[in-house]
Design an enzyme around this catalytic site. Sequence first.
Site, mmCIF file in Angstrom:
data_model
loop_
_atom_site.group_PDB
_atom_site.id
_atom_site.type_symbol
_atom_site.label_atom_id
_atom_site.label_comp_id
_atom_site.label_asym_id
_atom_site.label_seq_id
_atom_site.Cartn_x
_atom_site.Cartn_y
_atom_site.Cartn_z
ATOM 1 C CD GLU A 254 -3.042 -1.112 2.161
ATOM 2 O OE1 GLU A 254 -2.931 -0.297 3.097
ATOM 3 O OE2 GLU A 254 -3.976 -1.937 2.089
ATOM 4 C CD GLU A 358 -3.831 -6.415 2.848
ATOM 5 O OE1 GLU A 358 -2.585 -6.410 2.827
ATOM 6 O OE2 GLU A 358 -4.511 -5.551 3.426
#
EC number: 3.2.1.45
Length: 516
Positions: A254, A358
């Site tokens: 991220e 994810e």
Amino acid sequence: MSIAWSCFVLGLFALASLQVALANDCAQKTFKTGIVCVCNITYCDEIPDINLLSGQAATFTTSKSGARLHRDVVYATNSDPLTSMHFTIDSSKTYQTIQGFGSTFSDASGANLKSLPDQMADTILRQYFSDSGLNLQFGRVPIASNDFSSRVYTYDDNLEDYNMAHFSLQREDYQWKIPYMQMAQKYNHDLKFFAVPWSAPGWLKTTNSTKGYGILLGTNQDTYHKSYVTYILHFLEEYQKNGILFWGLSTQNEPTSGSDKKTKMQSMGFTAEFQRDFIKLDIGPALKSSNAGKNVKILILDDNRGNLPKWADTVLNDKDAASYVSGIAVHSYQDDESDKHLTQTHNNHPDVFIFGTEASEGSKSKDVDYGSFDRAEDYVSDILDDFNNWVTGWTERNLVLDAQGGPSWVSGFADAPVIAFPALAQFYKQPMFYAIAHFSHFLKPGAVRIDHSLNMPNPEIERSAFLNPDGSKVVVLHNKNPLAPYSLSIKDTMKSTDHYQVHLSPKTIVTLYIQN
């Protein structure tokens, strides 16, 4: 043999078959929002065997009402059943190859496995990674700590140790990651691991902290960047010494979070331009020239789909950077964003695979919701949406969490397919576990998505279809409607005389498996 004796023998056989069938059933426990399946040291439900002859088919059903991969044989008919809804599959038109499903060997997962009796931990890993279970093909591995760790740590917190002379794996690696990765390999010898850092050591960041926002110090090919590359290479090398080879590496989890001052967990900010240059000038060449990294695939982004296609375009339109990149990693947390982001990215870069790295439920509410069928449906919707838009794999955020949804040092609790109760020597299998199984158990490595169509628009029925390398076909259907059932006539264009009738009760997930 007398007729009476024959009937007696057949009766015993039928009773034994019934007992075997019942022995596989979920040991149900009902909560306010739904049903979990309880497992202990002596019992855990199993996925029914496919067990079909050539040309036969079966449905496997999971429902809000309590079915968990319930198996029913479906017989083909030569005539089209009297139903208004027709679903057609066409294996002559194929799309992407499905690489498989995975989960994450987080510290939290390892800690929870360690908290259970060894036999139960082994059962969980068998149910996840064996071909009789979820048949997972991938394992995601955080480099050092992340939000699902009990503490914040890196592998070298010695200031200005630019050569990483003091690099050292931690107890979490030796107790909670490596042992369970090795156990999982026992059930899937072809298990592929991919690694991802949440942050560099704090002294290599602009904020001098692994926690929260901040970017990597320095510029390409300078002391700071070379030091961080050495840090990543040492991780790959130390795991290699423990018998773990990596299939892939994402350069940053991220990366957009690391530029957000509200971020509390370990993080490090990358822009697309920064990632492009870091791959082209730093990590890409270093991996190619290292023993532990020379065969490792680099994945870019590792963030939400809303960043696409612009992020991928920025990195991959640079020919030098693109030469090191194999895949684009996406998360599930912005899946309300248009799926056109995925298809457009594939169209722009058809030779680079897209992989879901994810997904989790409960991260916003930070809780475990026992028996939630809504969360199972969210998983099914996410997977179908991804796969119908060129994604090739899908990864769960944690293997096992505790009753609170942790441990998590930052209290970033979430739900998981398996919840551990060490004091009771039990674990619960959430509906999410079975949602994943509707795909992962039936799609074999090398399966391809195939063309499919429904003769009338119906947003309540989500669907996709696949062809396995052995010629078997898999159709996954999801009836989102809480009240209305549907009946579908499923036709295979390659066997135009075969029609399969499938009934979809309200709030139901069905996999139709057609044996070649």
